[in-house]
Scaffold this motif. Structure first.
Motif, PDB file in Angstrom:
ATOM      1  N   ALA A 282       0.580  -1.206  -0.051  1.00  0.00           N
ATOM      2  CA  ALA A 282       0.314   0.149   0.017  1.00  0.00           C
ATOM      3  C   ALA A 282       1.043   1.291  -0.171  1.00  0.00           C
ATOM      4  CB  ALA A 282      -1.565   0.000   1.100  1.00  0.00           C
ATOM      5  N   ILE A 393      -0.876  -6.068  -2.865  1.00  0.00           N
ATOM      6  CA  ILE A 393      -2.176  -6.103  -1.895  1.00  0.00           C
ATOM      7  C   ILE A 393      -2.719  -7.466  -1.633  1.00  0.00           C
ATOM      8  CG2 ILE A 393      -3.953  -4.693  -1.507  1.00  0.00           C
ATOM      9  CD1 ILE A 393      -1.880  -2.769  -2.591  1.00  0.00           C
ATOM     10  N   ILE A 408      -8.722  -0.401  -0.102  1.00  0.00           N
ATOM     11  CA  ILE A 408      -7.786   0.328  -0.132  1.00  0.00           C
ATOM     12  C   ILE A 408      -6.669   0.196  -1.541  1.00  0.00           C
ATOM     13  CG2 ILE A 408      -4.919  -0.486   0.618  1.00  0.00           C
ATOM     14  CD1 ILE A 408      -6.934   0.835   2.942  1.00  0.00           C
ATOM     15  N   ALA A 412      -5.633   4.043  -2.216  1.00  0.00           N
ATOM     16  CA  ALA A 412      -4.028   4.903  -1.485  1.00  0.00           C
ATOM     17  C   ALA A 412      -3.918   5.615  -2.992  1.00  0.00           C
ATOM     18  CB  ALA A 412      -3.101   2.655  -2.314  1.00  0.00           C
TER      19      ALA A 412
END
Length: 468
Positions: A282, A393, A408, A412
């Motif tokens: 991330a 991820i 996320i 991000a």
């Protein structure tokens, strides 16, 4: 055959390792249309702002809200939509996002003044958020595990090319039609995407936990205030405003973390950040998209203000980055099925940093070739990073937390791009003459930091394997 997918029971669909080839193709077409629309509309409005402001009799400062409200809506609602996807199925949220985005695009095209356009852009951003919040989680269901890298590579291609091609596409459309067509072209594409999504996207098993509306409200406040803080700090507004926005951001994040403490699937997935590979991936994404944002916001100013290029020429000078991303993303995606994302991402980000440095060192009167080969290096590096990082991820999160991980991924990216754009404004404020070079230097620094974060995953992965 594709229509049968939507009629399967939840358990039957979830237990299958990906969709059959025919259904997978149609599902990916619907996802690709949605992602490309959401990504393109992040980029094209920047190019069209002067034109829109002139036709709507709006000031440049007021017209900036056409861009800001879209970004604010996306960043603030990504994680709530990801959580809703885990609870009510990613398929339903994706279809809702496609439908809302399509209707809002029609509203943008029909807008008669600035306030009506801003309201339509708000709903367009919410629709885009629903699409992007569950997009990556959908890929885990569409592709079998052995082909996940290929799926992530295709998705990375769509996202990166959409962001990079946006200025070029906007310039071409504005040269032959009015700004409203920038939004009107989404309508037929959106109708097709909704139809295919209803036919082909797989049903997902609902999670056992419930949706917490108050947590979602705190999340909207936290991320919305954070983006406002980025923009105002970069423009060096008065200290009182900065302090109030910083205090509001901290307050909402505190309330959010306290509210979701102990939850089995927190909306802001702090549980996933306890996994070193997830956290480093991330961080790599935020830094890399900040580098991209710094480059793509500052370079048009350099090409037009310093080199005297037209907006259409500027769009085409940015194209080598997009073309090389398109070439490299599928290759990197397939390689990520066999090699470490930390290694592949580190190599790509080193190339991106080198490419940005080479842009700073260009001669005072560069030729088209001088510019294009440097942009190509940046595109190769960026394309080599994205799919492996995406796989890292999603692969480091358990399947039942795919929604949080997907949120996320999108968060991000947007935070990176927003912070990069804000830093460009800061660079121009502190140095009107050398603002472009400062922005590219910051971009290279972010790419170098991302490179180090990516390579550090090699040691995390080895340690985990050793422990296992």
């Amino acid at each position: 055959m594709a229509s049968q997918i939507a009629n399967k029971t939840n358990n039957e669909v979830v237990e299958r390792d990906g969709l059959p080839d025919a259904e997978r193709r149609w599902a990916m077409v619907s996802v690709a249309i949605g992602v490309s629309m959401a990504t393109l509309d992040t980029a094209i409005a920047n190019t069209a702002l002067p034109n829109i402001a002139a036709q709507l009799n709006a000031t440049p400062a007021d017209s900036v809200w056409i861009v800001n409200v879209y970004q604010l809506a996306m960043v603030a609602t990504l994680l709530p939509f990801a959580a809703l996807g885990e609870i009510f199925s990613y398929r339903r949220i994706c279809i809702f996002g496609l439908a809302l985005f399509t209707i809002a695009s029609l509203g943008c095209a029909c807008a008669w003044n600035l306030p009506s356009l801003i309201v339509a852009r708000l709903f367009q951003g919410i629709g885009a958020s629903a699409i992007m919040g569950v997009n990556t989680a959908m890929l885990r269901l569409i592709y079998p595990s052995r082909l996940l890298g290929r799926g992530f590579g295709f998705n990375s291609l769509v996202v990166a090319v959409g962001f990079a091609v946006g200025p070029t596409l906007a310039s071409v459309i504005l040269s032959i039609a009015s700004w409203s067509w920038l939004f009107a072209i989404n309508v037929p594409l959106g109708v097709v995407a909704v139809f295919l999504a209803r036919k082909a996207l797989p049903v997902t098993k609902a999670a056992s936990h419930k949706f917490d509306a108050l947590t979602a409200l705190y999340n909207v406040g936290a991320f919305g205030m954070l983006i406002l803080l980025f923009g105002d700090a970069a423009h060096m507004v008065d200290v009182k405003t900065i302090v109030l926005e910083a205090g509001g951001t901290l307050m909402f994040f505190f309330l959010l973390l306290r509210r979701q403490a102990g939850h089995e699937a927190p909306m802001l997935p702090v549980d996933l950040f306890r996994r070193p590979l997830f956290a480093l991936s991330a961080l790599t994404a935020v830094c890399t998209f900040a580098a991209q944002g710094l480059a793509f916001v500052s370079l048009p100013f350099y090409f037009e203000a310093v080199l005297g290029r037209s907006p259409v020429e500027t769009g085409f000078l940015l194209t080598p980055w997009a073309v090389l991303v398109a070439v490299m993303a599928p290759i990197a995606g397939r390689l990520s099925d066999h090699y470490s994302p930390g290694l592949l991402g580190g190599i790509g980000l080193a190339a991106l940093a080198a490419g940005l440095v080479s842009l700073i060192l260009m001669p005072h009167h560069p030729s088209v070739f001088d510019i294009c080969w440097r942009m190509a290096i940046c595109g190769i590096g960026f394309g080599f990073f994205q799919a492996p990082n995406l796989k890292a991820i999603m692969g480091s999160a358990p399947p039942e937390r795919s929604g949080g991980a997907s949120g996320i991924v999108a968060t991000a990216r947007l935070i990176g791009q927003a912070s990069g754009a804000a830093l460009v404004a800061f660079c121009f404020i502190i140095s009107a003459k050398n603002g472009e070079a400062l922005a590219l230097g910051l971009g290279a620094a972010f790419a170098a930091a991302a490179c180090l974060a990516s390579f550090s995953r090699l040691f995390v992965t080895r340690g985990q394997h050793g422990a296992a």
